[in-house]
Design a protein around this motif. Structure first.
Motif, PDB file in Angstrom:
ATOM      1  N   LEU A  83      -9.234  -3.417  18.065  1.00 48.81           N
ATOM      2  CA  LEU A  83      -8.344  -4.423  17.502  1.00 48.81           C
ATOM      3  C   LEU A  83      -7.904  -4.061  16.090  1.00 48.81           C
ATOM      4  CD1 LEU A  83      -9.893  -6.482  15.263  1.00 48.81           C
ATOM      5  CD2 LEU A  83     -11.173  -7.067  17.296  1.00 48.81           C
ATOM      6  N   VAL A  84      -8.664  -3.271  15.360  1.00 48.88           N
ATOM      7  CA  VAL A  84      -8.282  -2.993  13.982  1.00 48.88           C
ATOM      8  C   VAL A  84      -7.316  -1.832  13.866  1.00 48.88           C
ATOM      9  CG1 VAL A  84     -10.442  -3.885  13.101  1.00 48.88           C
ATOM     10  CG2 VAL A  84     -10.241  -1.459  13.555  1.00 48.88           C
ATOM     11  N   THR A  85      -7.088  -1.114  14.946  1.00 49.44           N
ATOM     12  CA  THR A  85      -6.144  -0.002  14.860  1.00 49.44           C
ATOM     13  C   THR A  85      -4.738  -0.430  15.239  1.00 49.44           C
ATOM     14  OG1 THR A  85      -6.587   0.647  17.146  1.00 49.44           O
ATOM     15  CG2 THR A  85      -7.988   1.613  15.441  1.00 49.44           C
ATOM     16  N   SER A 111      -0.442  -5.112  14.727  1.00 43.48           N
ATOM     17  CA  SER A 111      -0.388  -6.566  14.715  1.00 43.48           C
ATOM     18  C   SER A 111      -1.383  -7.085  15.746  1.00 43.48           C
ATOM     19  CB  SER A 111       1.024  -7.051  15.059  1.00 43.48           C
ATOM     20  OG  SER A 111       1.083  -8.459  15.029  1.00 43.48           O
ATOM     21  N   LEU A 112      -2.260  -7.974  15.306  1.00 41.97           N
ATOM     22  CA  LEU A 112      -3.307  -8.464  16.198  1.00 41.97           C
ATOM     23  C   LEU A 112      -2.762  -9.514  17.143  1.00 41.97           C
ATOM     24  CD1 LEU A 112      -6.296  -8.849  13.731  1.00 41.97           C
ATOM     25  CD2 LEU A 112      -5.854  -6.994  15.303  1.00 41.97           C
ATOM     26  N   PRO A 113      -3.234  -9.519  18.387  1.00 40.58           N
ATOM     27  CA  PRO A 113      -2.854 -10.595  19.309  1.00 40.58           C
ATOM     28  C   PRO A 113      -3.346 -11.939  18.786  1.00 40.58           C
ATOM     29  CG  PRO A 113      -3.880  -8.746  20.479  1.00 40.58           C
ATOM     30  CD  PRO A 113      -4.076  -8.497  19.016  1.00 40.58           C
ATOM     31  N   ALA A 114      -2.675 -13.006  19.223  1.00 43.73           N
ATOM     32  CA  ALA A 114      -3.005 -14.351  18.735  1.00 43.73           C
ATOM     33  C   ALA A 114      -4.452 -14.717  19.035  1.00 43.73           C
ATOM     34  CB  ALA A 114      -2.057 -15.373  19.358  1.00 43.73           C
ATOM     35  N   ARG A 115      -4.952 -14.307  20.204  1.00 47.20           N
ATOM     36  CA  ARG A 115      -6.325 -14.678  20.557  1.00 47.20           C
ATOM     37  C   ARG A 115      -7.339 -14.037  19.601  1.00 47.20           C
ATOM     38  NH1 ARG A 115      -4.621 -11.024  24.364  1.00 47.20           N
ATOM     39  NH2 ARG A 115      -5.849  -9.093  24.564  1.00 47.20           N
ATOM     40  N   ASP A 116      -7.036 -12.798  19.151  1.00 44.60           N
ATOM     41  CA  ASP A 116      -7.936 -12.145  18.201  1.00 44.60           C
ATOM     42  C   ASP A 116      -7.848 -12.790  16.823  1.00 44.60           C
ATOM     43  OD1 ASP A 116      -9.060 -10.278  19.957  1.00 44.60           O
ATOM     44  OD2 ASP A 116      -7.368  -8.915  19.708  1.00 44.60           O
ATOM     45  N   LEU A 117      -6.638 -13.219  16.447  1.00 47.18           N
ATOM     46  CA  LEU A 117      -6.492 -13.910  15.160  1.00 47.18           C
ATOM     47  C   LEU A 117      -7.280 -15.201  15.148  1.00 47.18           C
ATOM     48  CD1 LEU A 117      -2.673 -13.403  14.483  1.00 47.18           C
ATOM     49  CD2 LEU A 117      -4.575 -12.317  13.278  1.00 47.18           C
ATOM     50  N   TRP A 118      -7.217 -15.958  16.239  1.00 50.26           N
ATOM     51  CA  TRP A 118      -7.985 -17.201  16.315  1.00 50.26           C
ATOM     52  C   TRP A 118      -9.485 -16.908  16.317  1.00 50.26           C
ATOM     53  CZ3 TRP A 118      -6.124 -21.543  14.897  1.00 50.26           C
ATOM     54  CH2 TRP A 118      -4.796 -21.851  15.110  1.00 50.26           C
ATOM     55  N   ARG A 119      -9.876 -15.836  16.986  1.00 49.13           N
ATOM     56  CA  ARG A 119     -11.303 -15.494  17.005  1.00 49.13           C
ATOM     57  C   ARG A 119     -11.790 -15.155  15.594  1.00 49.13           C
ATOM     58  NH1 ARG A 119     -14.306 -10.954  17.012  1.00 49.13           N
ATOM     59  NH2 ARG A 119     -12.465  -9.606  17.030  1.00 49.13           N
ATOM     60  N   ILE A 120     -11.009 -14.359  14.868  1.00 52.79           N
ATOM     61  CA  ILE A 120     -11.400 -13.998  13.503  1.00 52.79           C
ATOM     62  C   ILE A 120     -11.408 -15.236  12.606  1.00 52.79           C
ATOM     63  CG2 ILE A 120     -10.730 -12.665  11.478  1.00 52.79           C
ATOM     64  CD1 ILE A 120     -11.970 -11.028  13.725  1.00 52.79           C
ATOM     65  N   SER A 139       2.535 -16.271   8.727  1.00 48.61           N
ATOM     66  CA  SER A 139       2.808 -14.836   8.660  1.00 48.61           C
ATOM     67  C   SER A 139       1.901 -14.151   7.643  1.00 48.61           C
ATOM     68  CB  SER A 139       4.276 -14.608   8.299  1.00 48.61           C
ATOM     69  OG  SER A 139       4.555 -13.241   8.181  1.00 48.61           O
ATOM     70  N   ILE A 140       1.783 -14.761   6.470  1.00 42.48           N
ATOM     71  CA  ILE A 140       0.907 -14.184   5.437  1.00 42.48           C
ATOM     72  C   ILE A 140      -0.546 -14.226   5.890  1.00 42.48           C
ATOM     73  CG2 ILE A 140       0.064 -14.486   3.079  1.00 42.48           C
ATOM     74  CD1 ILE A 140       2.833 -15.596   2.369  1.00 42.48           C
ATOM     75  N   GLY A 141      -0.945 -15.351   6.494  1.00 44.05           N
ATOM     76  CA  GLY A 141      -2.316 -15.485   6.960  1.00 44.05           C
ATOM     77  C   GLY A 141      -2.680 -14.443   7.999  1.00 44.05           C
ATOM     78  N   THR A 142      -1.699 -14.050   8.814  1.00 47.68           N
ATOM     79  CA  THR A 142      -1.952 -13.016   9.816  1.00 47.68           C
ATOM     80  C   THR A 142      -2.390 -11.716   9.158  1.00 47.68           C
ATOM     81  OG1 THR A 142      -0.358 -13.953  11.372  1.00 47.68           O
ATOM     82  CG2 THR A 142      -0.878 -11.624  11.623  1.00 47.68           C
ATOM     83  N   GLN A 143      -1.745 -11.361   8.053  1.00 48.45           N
ATOM     84  CA  GLN A 143      -2.104 -10.132   7.360  1.00 48.45           C
ATOM     85  C   GLN A 143      -3.500 -10.242   6.740  1.00 48.45           C
ATOM     86  OE1 GLN A 143      -0.118  -7.492   7.717  1.00 48.45           O
ATOM     87  NE2 GLN A 143       1.082  -8.895   8.987  1.00 48.45           N
ATOM     88  N   HIS A 144      -3.822 -11.390   6.172  1.00 51.15           N
ATOM     89  CA  HIS A 144      -5.162 -11.575   5.610  1.00 51.15           C
ATOM     90  C   HIS A 144      -6.219 -11.530   6.707  1.00 51.15           C
ATOM     91  CE1 HIS A 144      -3.114 -12.300   1.967  1.00 51.15           C
ATOM     92  NE2 HIS A 144      -2.876 -13.583   2.113  1.00 51.15           N
ATOM     93  N   LEU A 145      -5.930 -12.162   7.835  1.00 48.45           N
ATOM     94  CA  LEU A 145      -6.893 -12.154   8.938  1.00 48.45           C
ATOM     95  C   LEU A 145      -7.057 -10.759   9.522  1.00 48.45           C
ATOM     96  CD1 LEU A 145      -6.031 -15.496  10.757  1.00 48.45           C
ATOM     97  CD2 LEU A 145      -8.121 -14.961   9.488  1.00 48.45           C
ATOM     98  N   LEU A 180     -13.041  -6.206   8.476  1.00 44.94           N
ATOM     99  CA  LEU A 180     -14.355  -6.541   7.926  1.00 44.94           C
ATOM    100  C   LEU A 180     -15.340  -6.861   9.040  1.00 44.94           C
ATOM    101  CD1 LEU A 180     -16.225  -7.266   5.529  1.00 44.94           C
ATOM    102  CD2 LEU A 180     -15.278  -9.583   5.634  1.00 44.94           C
ATOM    103  N   ASP A 181     -14.904  -7.663  10.005  1.00 45.32           N
ATOM    104  CA  ASP A 181     -15.781  -8.018  11.125  1.00 45.32           C
ATOM    105  C   ASP A 181     -16.179  -6.773  11.918  1.00 45.32           C
ATOM    106  OD1 ASP A 181     -16.947 -10.032  13.099  1.00 45.32           O
ATOM    107  OD2 ASP A 181     -15.477  -9.016  14.380  1.00 45.32           O
ATOM    108  N   ALA A 182     -15.216  -5.876  12.151  1.00 42.19           N
ATOM    109  CA  ALA A 182     -15.516  -4.648  12.896  1.00 42.19           C
ATOM    110  C   ALA A 182     -16.507  -3.782  12.128  1.00 42.19           C
ATOM    111  CB  ALA A 182     -14.230  -3.878  13.165  1.00 42.19           C
ATOM    112  N   PHE A 183     -16.346  -3.711  10.806  1.00 42.73           N
ATOM    113  CA  PHE A 183     -17.268  -2.928   9.996  1.00 42.73           C
ATOM    114  C   PHE A 183     -18.669  -3.531   9.999  1.00 42.73           C
ATOM    115  CE2 PHE A 183     -19.079  -2.646   5.608  1.00 42.73           C
ATOM    116  CZ  PHE A 183     -19.614  -1.374   5.749  1.00 42.73           C
ATOM    117  N   LEU A 184     -18.728  -4.844   9.844  1.00 45.34           N
ATOM    118  CA  LEU A 184     -20.029  -5.513   9.800  1.00 45.34           C
ATOM    119  C   LEU A 184     -20.786  -5.386  11.119  1.00 45.34           C
ATOM    120  CD1 LEU A 184     -19.129  -8.762   7.820  1.00 45.34           C
ATOM    121  CD2 LEU A 184     -20.259  -6.709   6.958  1.00 45.34           C
TER     122      LEU A 184
END
Length: 611
Positions: A7-9, A12-21, A321-327, A333-337
């Protein structure tokens, strides 16, 4: 296991991944500062409700004025006071929100940075750190750790305010008709969705993570950074860098301009739909007012509510739109952790063997997606022996050292510590206990921009006698002066002193001396030194190696004279093993390398000759 998170590569993340994050991030935000966070979101929600109250006061005021003109008795003073109270409350909540946002962001940023550092501590090997994808992501995480938590927090608060404002403003339209909010929202939501997509296109080249943007940023970094300054000035690179950056920026901006134009054209039908709905509603209310079914206040309410609702939904689209980039950053971060590290201490470690003999049994190793770096290596190094490891680049020398330090584990075979019944697989020993008994001087040793003392201790408790011995034994005492003491700060970033290559080498040696370990690893420790300085340093190393198991990795064969034994590596295998004299007598690979380097010194007066 390599660091990988699909997901980090993605750009643009799918909506379901954005909600999960988002679901993962909100509890984390709450834990960082629960009371302040609660107050912050309540304050944001209160701010969101105020526009609707202001609209209602405006309606009642217009109706009141109409009543006065008709001869009715209306208390406009109370309405004016209510309006002033709402305005004051809006200012107070805005100020309180800003203060609480700063407090919450400070705690959350600290919380995120602590999690990053804690996770880095948990990753005890280099398998994750040397993964190319991880390298890119850790740079993004490092760059964003200081501001992404604050930005996400601000975005969430403003988004909440927009949502509450949109709902409450839409609710005021119920005074005109129960169906009015539904029609208005149905007409404006498609526009909001399209606006969110358009806002993403509208972002600047320099805050995108495209290959072209990274290329421009790299060219700019080369032009500005200190480490490139000498070559940039010597070869006159500055005009070339400026020209390349400008051309690439313009080319990409042309591409973006075309995309933005297409996005704008795609937006127009939805703008037309929203105007049709809002214009139709306005015409309806005016017609109702002319028929005497609603008052002038309702007309004013519709005008202000429609403008406010459009503004809030547009703001919500921008925040989304801005929040998508922050998420997306928090997704990294989640993938790294949660990145699985291949090296870890056993749950129930075995006791450390008293004998420090090191044995490799049929050890092979390959880096991810690479051919084997080591092939079926079998080797025993008795405790206290000094072993030199030589060979061409890529022979596997440094990889062997990484396995002994447990930066990686073998892909086949095993490494054993001790002898007899006490012999134990290195993977079954406590990792920190094993490494605490090892000191190393690397070719690329770390140059921490701390004090000289801190560079030697590296977090260990100070022992004055050991510190004095380390400073004297490494020759670091020759670096110290009346103005340069152990408490002198190093590094240009903090206005500290700088050291020459040889002085840094002495400092790195002092670290190894201070640790007083039973295993000493010297991995190309003098590659950057001239022969005279090298001879001086190896005199120190020879004294340091006494009584310790010592592994010396080197290209400079003159230094192997301090070794009891020489290993010659080629293509990941040990092809020769013996003393210096025995290997010369054999006339093999080692003898050829020795003769080659000896010839390089024959015609250099004043330089030491290999003999």
């Amino acid at each position: 296991m390599p660091y990988a998170a699909g997901l980090v590569t993605q750009p643009s993340l799918p909506a379901r991944d954005l909600w999960r994050i988002l679901r993962l991030t909100l509890p984390d935000l709450w834990r960082a500062q629960p009371l302040v966070t609660a107050g912050l979101f309540l304050s944001g929600a209160a701010q969101g409700a105020l526009p609707a109250v202001t609209i209602l006061i405006g309606k009642w005021t217009v109706d009141g004025v109409s009543g006065l003109l008709a001869g009715q008795s209306v208390n406009l003073t109370a309405l004016a006071g209510a309006w002033a109270g709402v305005a004051l409350l809006s200012q107070v909540t805005a100020t309180v929100t800003q203060v609480m946002q700063g407090v919450a962001a400070d705690h959350y940023t600290l919380h995120v940075n602590q999690r990053l550092m804690r996770r880095m501590t948990e990753l005890q090997g280099l398998d994750v750190l040397e993964d190319p994808q991880f390298h890119d992501d850790i740079q993004v995480l490092q760059d964003g750790a200081s501001h992404r938590p604050l930005n996400l927090l601000s975005t969430l608060v403003y988004a909440l305010r927009n949502v509450v404002a949109a709902i409450s403003v839409a609710a005021t339209l119920l005074l005109v008709g129960w169906w009015v909010p539904l029609v208005v929202v149905a007409g404006l939501l498609p526009l909001m969705s399209r606006q969110m997509q358009f806002y993403r296109l509208g972002w600047s080249l320099f805050i995108q993570r495209t290959p072209e943007a990274r290329e421009v940023n790299y060219l700019t970094r080369v032009a500005l950074r200190h480490e490139y300054a000498k070559e940039v000035r010597l070869y006159g690179l500055a005009p070339h860098l400026q020209r390349e950056a400008l051309e690439r920026t313009r080319a990409y901006q042309n591409t973006l301009r075309a995309q933005r134009t297409r996005g704008l054209l795609a937006l127009l039908p939805f703008e037309a739909l929203s105007l049709l709905v809002t214009g139709g509603l306005f015409a309806f209310v005016v017609a109702q007012a002319q028929a005497g079914r609603v008052g002038a206040g309702s007309v004013a309410l519709v005008v202000t509510a429609l403008a406010a609702l459009r503004q809030e939904l547009s703001g919500l689209a921008e925040m989304g739109s801005i929040g998508t980039q922050h998420l997306s950053w928090f997704a990294k971060l989640d993938a790294f952790l949660n990145a699985p590290g291949g090296v870890h201490s056993p749950a129930r470690p075995q006791p450390m063997p008293a004998d420090g003999t090191i044995t490799l049994e049929n050890v092979s190793f390959a880096y991810r997606d690479q051919p084997p770096a080591l092939r079926d290596v079998t080797l025993t190094i008795p405790a206290g022996q000094t072993v030199a490891i030589v060979g061409e680049n890529g022979a596997g020398k440094s990889t062997l050292i990484k396995l002994l330090l447990r930066y990686y584990d073998p892909t086949a075979g095993r490494i054993l510590i001790g002898t007899g019944a006490a012999q134990t697989d290195l993977r079954d020993l406590d990792l920190n206990d094993w490494r605490s008994g090892v000191a190393a001087v690397f070719q690329d040793f770390a140059r921490f921009e701390w004090t000289l003392r801190e560079n030697i201790l590296l977090g260990q408790t100070q022992d004055d006698a050991r510190l004095h011995a380390a400073v004297q034994g490494s020759g670091l005492n020759t670096v110290l002066t009346d103005t340069r003491t152990l408490d002198t700060r190093l590094g240009q970033a903090f206005g500290g002193a700088d050291l020459s290559g040889g002085q840094w080498q002495k400092l790195a040696t002092a670290r190894a001396l201070y640790r007083d370990a039973r295993v000493l690893i010297l991995d190309e420790p003098t590659a950057a030194l001239d022969p005279r300085s090298e001879a001086e340093v190896f005199g120190t190393f020879a004294a340091l190696a006494r009584g310790r198991t010592t592994l010396l990795v080197t290209h400079r064969l003159g230094s192997v004279l301090m070794a009891d034994r020489v290993l010659v590596m080629k293509a990941g295998q040990i092809i020769e093993d013996g003393t210096h004299a025995a290997l010369l007598a054999r006339g093999g690979e080692y003898a050829d390398l020795w003769a080659l380097q000896a010839r390089q010194y024959e015609d250099q007066p004043g330089e030491p000759v290999l003999a």
